[in-house]
Design an enzyme around this catalytic site. Structure first.
Site, PDB file in Angstrom:
ATOM      1  N   GLY A 249       0.753  -1.254   0.000  1.00 35.58           N
ATOM      2  CA  GLY A 249       0.000   0.000   0.000  1.00 35.58           C
ATOM      3  C   GLY A 249       0.778   1.296   0.000  1.00 35.58           C
ATOM      4  O   GLY A 249       0.178   2.371  -0.072  1.00 35.58           O
ATOM      5  N   PRO A 292       4.571  -5.216  -0.961  1.00 35.96           N
ATOM      6  CA  PRO A 292       4.495  -4.086  -1.875  1.00 35.96           C
ATOM      7  C   PRO A 292       4.214  -4.548  -3.307  1.00 35.96           C
ATOM      8  O   PRO A 292       4.754  -5.577  -3.739  1.00 35.96           O
ATOM      9  CB  PRO A 292       5.894  -3.471  -1.788  1.00 35.96           C
ATOM     10  CG  PRO A 292       6.789  -4.611  -1.395  1.00 35.96           C
ATOM     11  CD  PRO A 292       5.958  -5.497  -0.513  1.00 35.96           C
ATOM     12  N   ARG A 294       2.557  -1.904  -6.103  1.00 39.96           N
ATOM     13  CA  ARG A 294       2.733  -0.664  -6.854  1.00 39.96           C
ATOM     14  C   ARG A 294       4.138  -0.069  -6.690  1.00 39.96           C
ATOM     15  O   ARG A 294       4.769   0.329  -7.664  1.00 39.96           O
ATOM     16  CB  ARG A 294       1.692   0.356  -6.369  1.00 39.96           C
ATOM     17  CG  ARG A 294       1.629   1.622  -7.207  1.00 39.96           C
ATOM     18  CD  ARG A 294       0.781   2.696  -6.492  1.00 39.96           C
ATOM     19  NE  ARG A 294      -0.510   2.187  -6.086  1.00 39.96           N
ATOM     20  CZ  ARG A 294      -1.609   2.177  -6.842  1.00 39.96           C
ATOM     21  NH1 ARG A 294      -1.563   2.676  -8.049  1.00 39.96           N
ATOM     22  NH2 ARG A 294      -2.737   1.686  -6.375  1.00 39.96           N
ATOM     23  N   ARG A 331      -7.087   2.733 -15.529  1.00 44.53           N
ATOM     24  CA  ARG A 331      -7.056   3.404 -14.226  1.00 44.53           C
ATOM     25  C   ARG A 331      -7.733   4.767 -14.227  1.00 44.53           C
ATOM     26  O   ARG A 331      -8.351   5.143 -13.232  1.00 44.53           O
ATOM     27  CB  ARG A 331      -5.616   3.523 -13.691  1.00 44.53           C
ATOM     28  CG  ARG A 331      -5.022   2.176 -13.310  1.00 44.53           C
ATOM     29  CD  ARG A 331      -3.646   2.290 -12.660  1.00 44.53           C
ATOM     30  NE  ARG A 331      -3.671   2.993 -11.393  1.00 44.53           N
ATOM     31  CZ  ARG A 331      -3.221   4.221 -11.197  1.00 44.53           C
ATOM     32  NH1 ARG A 331      -2.676   4.907 -12.179  1.00 44.53           N
ATOM     33  NH2 ARG A 331      -3.316   4.779 -10.018  1.00 44.53           N
ATOM     34  N   TYR A 335     -10.668   5.093 -11.710  1.00 44.05           N
ATOM     35  CA  TYR A 335     -10.395   5.856 -10.481  1.00 44.05           C
ATOM     36  C   TYR A 335     -10.043   7.323 -10.722  1.00 44.05           C
ATOM     37  O   TYR A 335      -9.587   7.984  -9.793  1.00 44.05           O
ATOM     38  CB  TYR A 335      -9.194   5.273  -9.720  1.00 44.05           C
ATOM     39  CG  TYR A 335      -9.026   3.784  -9.652  1.00 44.05           C
ATOM     40  CD1 TYR A 335      -9.912   3.003  -8.899  1.00 44.05           C
ATOM     41  CD2 TYR A 335      -7.959   3.161 -10.295  1.00 44.05           C
ATOM     42  CE1 TYR A 335      -9.712   1.639  -8.812  1.00 44.05           C
ATOM     43  CE2 TYR A 335      -7.768   1.795 -10.203  1.00 44.05           C
ATOM     44  CZ  TYR A 335      -8.649   1.030  -9.462  1.00 44.05           C
ATOM     45  OH  TYR A 335      -8.455  -0.318  -9.358  1.00 44.05           O
ATOM     46  N   CYS A 362     -15.012   2.808 -28.437  1.00 42.19           N
ATOM     47  CA  CYS A 362     -16.285   3.462 -28.673  1.00 42.19           C
ATOM     48  C   CYS A 362     -16.990   3.599 -27.339  1.00 42.19           C
ATOM     49  O   CYS A 362     -17.828   2.781 -26.961  1.00 42.19           O
ATOM     50  CB  CYS A 362     -17.108   2.652 -29.655  1.00 42.19           C
ATOM     51  SG  CYS A 362     -16.304   2.642 -31.240  1.00 42.19           S
ATOM     52  N   GLU A 363     -16.580   4.647 -26.602  1.00 43.99           N
ATOM     53  CA  GLU A 363     -16.968   4.787 -25.209  1.00 43.99           C
ATOM     54  C   GLU A 363     -16.461   6.170 -24.809  1.00 43.99           C
ATOM     55  O   GLU A 363     -15.261   6.399 -24.805  1.00 43.99           O
ATOM     56  CB  GLU A 363     -16.183   3.693 -24.429  1.00 43.99           C
ATOM     57  CG  GLU A 363     -16.471   3.548 -22.989  1.00 43.99           C
ATOM     58  CD  GLU A 363     -17.693   2.676 -22.736  1.00 43.99           C
ATOM     59  OE1 GLU A 363     -17.902   1.681 -23.441  1.00 43.99           O
ATOM     60  OE2 GLU A 363     -18.449   3.032 -21.834  1.00 43.99           O
ATOM     61  N   TYR A 391      -0.645  -1.998 -12.301  1.00 42.74           N
ATOM     62  CA  TYR A 391      -2.094  -1.955 -12.566  1.00 42.74           C
ATOM     63  C   TYR A 391      -2.427  -1.385 -13.949  1.00 42.74           C
ATOM     64  O   TYR A 391      -3.437  -0.704 -14.118  1.00 42.74           O
ATOM     65  CB  TYR A 391      -2.825  -1.195 -11.448  1.00 42.74           C
ATOM     66  CG  TYR A 391      -2.528  -1.768 -10.080  1.00 42.74           C
ATOM     67  CD1 TYR A 391      -2.993  -3.027  -9.727  1.00 42.74           C
ATOM     68  CD2 TYR A 391      -1.738  -1.089  -9.163  1.00 42.74           C
ATOM     69  CE1 TYR A 391      -2.687  -3.583  -8.491  1.00 42.74           C
ATOM     70  CE2 TYR A 391      -1.420  -1.641  -7.922  1.00 42.74           C
ATOM     71  CZ  TYR A 391      -1.904  -2.886  -7.603  1.00 42.74           C
ATOM     72  OH  TYR A 391      -1.599  -3.434  -6.381  1.00 42.74           O
TER      73      TYR A 391
HETATM   74  C1  LIG Z   1      -3.234  -5.167  -3.647  1.00 46.08           C
HETATM   75  C2  LIG Z   1      -2.611  -5.844  -2.513  1.00 46.08           C
HETATM   76  C3  LIG Z   1      -1.289  -5.589  -2.185  1.00 46.08           C
HETATM   77  C4  LIG Z   1      -0.427  -4.582  -2.920  1.00 46.08           C
HETATM   78  O1  LIG Z   1      -0.856  -3.271  -2.779  1.00 46.08           O
HETATM   79  P1  LIG Z   1       0.017  -2.071  -3.397  1.00 46.08           P
HETATM   80  O2  LIG Z   1      -0.785  -0.871  -3.119  1.00 46.08           O
HETATM   81  O3  LIG Z   1       0.144  -2.347  -4.854  1.00 46.08           O
HETATM   82  O4  LIG Z   1       1.342  -2.085  -2.712  1.00 46.08           O
HETATM   83  C5  LIG Z   1      -0.729  -6.300  -1.141  1.00 46.08           C
HETATM   84  N1  LIG Z   1      -1.443  -7.204  -0.432  1.00 46.08           N
HETATM   85  C6  LIG Z   1      -2.732  -7.474  -0.721  1.00 46.08           C
HETATM   86  C7  LIG Z   1      -3.447  -8.484   0.075  1.00 46.08           C
HETATM   87  C8  LIG Z   1      -3.358  -6.807  -1.756  1.00 46.08           C
HETATM   88  O5  LIG Z   1      -4.642  -7.066  -2.013  1.00 46.08           O
END
Ligand SMILES: *Cc1c(COP(=O)(O)O)cnc(C)c1O
Length: 433
Positions: A249, A292, A294, A331, A335, A362-363, A391
């Site tokens: 995250g 990790p 992203r 994305r 989002y 076409c959107e 992603y």
């Molecule tokens: C999506 C996810 C991650 C990775 O999240 P990032 O924001 O990409 O670092 C890690 N663990 C779980 C269980 C996830 O669903």
């Protein structure tokens, strides 16, 4: 101006990734084209690996969240850098295993793993299941018993933390499709069930509080809540748990307005919080896993498009149409995520026009960005979207029967085709005529 150290401009004024000229890659492989700098991926892996060893101890390590970018060529890199892999489906596990990734370093996640996926993962002897719910616990235990094995598991716990508010709303995140919540008692109850299962070995607990988080505070809070929960369970049930998997995250900057997170500093703060809890409880520090996704691959990626048309609607906006869109990067459609874009042969020129980048579907919602600052665009330009490693490819689709772009990896100054461009043939290969 260019956001990342891996992206630069060469003497011809062309954008480069990992030292390789993006324009020559576009002419060699065509567009749309995904580029992944494996040296950048390695650098990100090392930041986690080293900080985790230093602050959590030598047995702690990161497990790469495959869902951010899953293709065969990523796994040798992840393996060589000493990471585990977090997989969320049979398809991701299959990809990892076929690429030679060690089964014992795979963590299997998901809130509704199918019986078939569970059987496949047990048969492959993957290291750890992260069990989401009571039904899965029951099914996994039965299937492990049939095979005469004892499977290591973690339980997915919802700590009740909302990472995007400063006040930790302890009810907000309980409303989640994932895991068992501590405040409702569901978490303790699934621990008691797990301990009764003879073919499961409860090693510890997992939580993942969200994505694109820029502050250390929610992670510190998460570490405290999970550590306290683990210490409570160990005391009450004598379960001897020794693993805490605190998920992924950590955020990455997509535009010049985003902050860059000091990952080692976040890890240090989490470790201090954990140490404080375990010191107070008089027990040893657990082994820590982080997941990790992203922040391992996002800044290693660039996507190249060719501009087809530029429509200037006076007093309204300028539409720049490209040969990709929501099919290779959903994305923005999903989002409203913001990116930095540059014209690949004029990256040093001032970004003086505000544009909307439109995809080819076409959107009308097929946009890659609005109010993006760009060098004055014209038809035929190669447009580069930065920070597309995470992603993008993993969320790509064949909507409108658009074939998915290839992936070219760049590393140590050279480029290699890692995933071929889909053909029309690929599009109909499962259709029965
Ligand atoms: C999506 C996810 C991650 C990775 O999240 P990032 O924001 O990409 O670092 C890690 N663990 C779980 C269980 C996830 O669903």
């Amino acid at each position: 101006m260019i956001l990342y150290p891996h992206v630069d401009v060469n003497e011809k004024g062309h954008l480069t990734l990992g030292g390789v000229d993006c324009l020559s890659l576009a002419s060699e492989y065509g567009t749309p084209l995904y580029l992944i700098d494996t040296d950048a991926v390695r650098e990100n892996c090392r930041i986690y690996r080293e900080a985790m060893r230093k602050y959590f101890g030598v047995d702690s390590y990161p497990a790469y969240a495959s869902k951010a970018l899953c293709f065969s060529g990523i796994y040798p890199v992840i393996k060589e850098e000493g990471l585990g892999a977090d997989c969320v489906s049979g398809g991701e596990i299959y990809t990892a295993l076929m690429a030679g990734f060690p089964a014992e370093k795979i963590f299997f996640h998901g809130s509704n793993k199918t019986r078939r996926e569970i059987c496949e993962a047990l048969d492959a002897r993957i290291g750890c299941f992260v069990v989401d719910n009571e039904e899965e616990l029951e099914l996994l235990n039965d299937l492990a018993r049939e095979r005469g094995v004892v499977q290591n598991i973690l339980l997915r716990i919802t700590p009740g933390i909302d990472p995007h508010t400063h006040k930790y709303v302890s009810t907000g995140r309980i409303d989640s499709k994932f895991g068992s919540a501590i405040p409702t008692g569901a978490a303790e109850s699934i621990v008691a069930s797990a301990l009764k299962k003879n073919n499961l070995n409860l090693e510890g607990f997992h939580s993942h509080i969200g994505s694109q988080i820029f502050d250390a505070e929610p992670f510190v809070k998460e570490a405290e809540v999970l550590a306290t929960f683990m210490a409570d369970m160990n005391e009450k049930y004598g379960c001897g748990c020794t693993v805490l998997d605190l998920g992924g995250g950590i955020g990455v900057p997509y535009t010049k307005y985003d902050r860059r997170v000091d990952r080692a500093a976040v890890i240090k703060e989490m470790a201090e919080a954990l140490k404080a809890v375990f010191r107070e409880r008089g027990t040893e520090l657990p082994r820590v896993i982080l997941e990790p996704g992203r922040s391992i691959v996002a800044d290693a990626g660039v996507t190249l498009y060719t501009v087809g048309s530029v429509k200037r609607l006076p007093g309204m906006r300028t539409y720049v149409s490209v040969d990709g869109g929501m099919t290779d990067d959903p994305r923005y459609a999903l989002y409203s995520s913001r990116y930095t874009a540059v014209i690949a042969d004029r990256a040093c020129e001032e970004a003086s026009e505000l544009v909307t980048i439109a995809g080819r579907c076409c959107e009308s919602g097929d946009l890659l960005g609005e109010e993006l600052e760009l060098q004055i665009p014209k038809a035929g330009d190669i447009l580069a979207f930065l920070t597309t490693g995470a992603y993008n490819y993993s969320m790509a689709s064949n909507y409108n029967r658009v074939p998915r772009p290839p992936i070219v990896t760049v590393g140590k100054g050279k480029a290699d085709l890692a995933v071929m461009r889909e053909s029309y043939c690929d599009l109909i290969k499962n259709d029965i005529l």
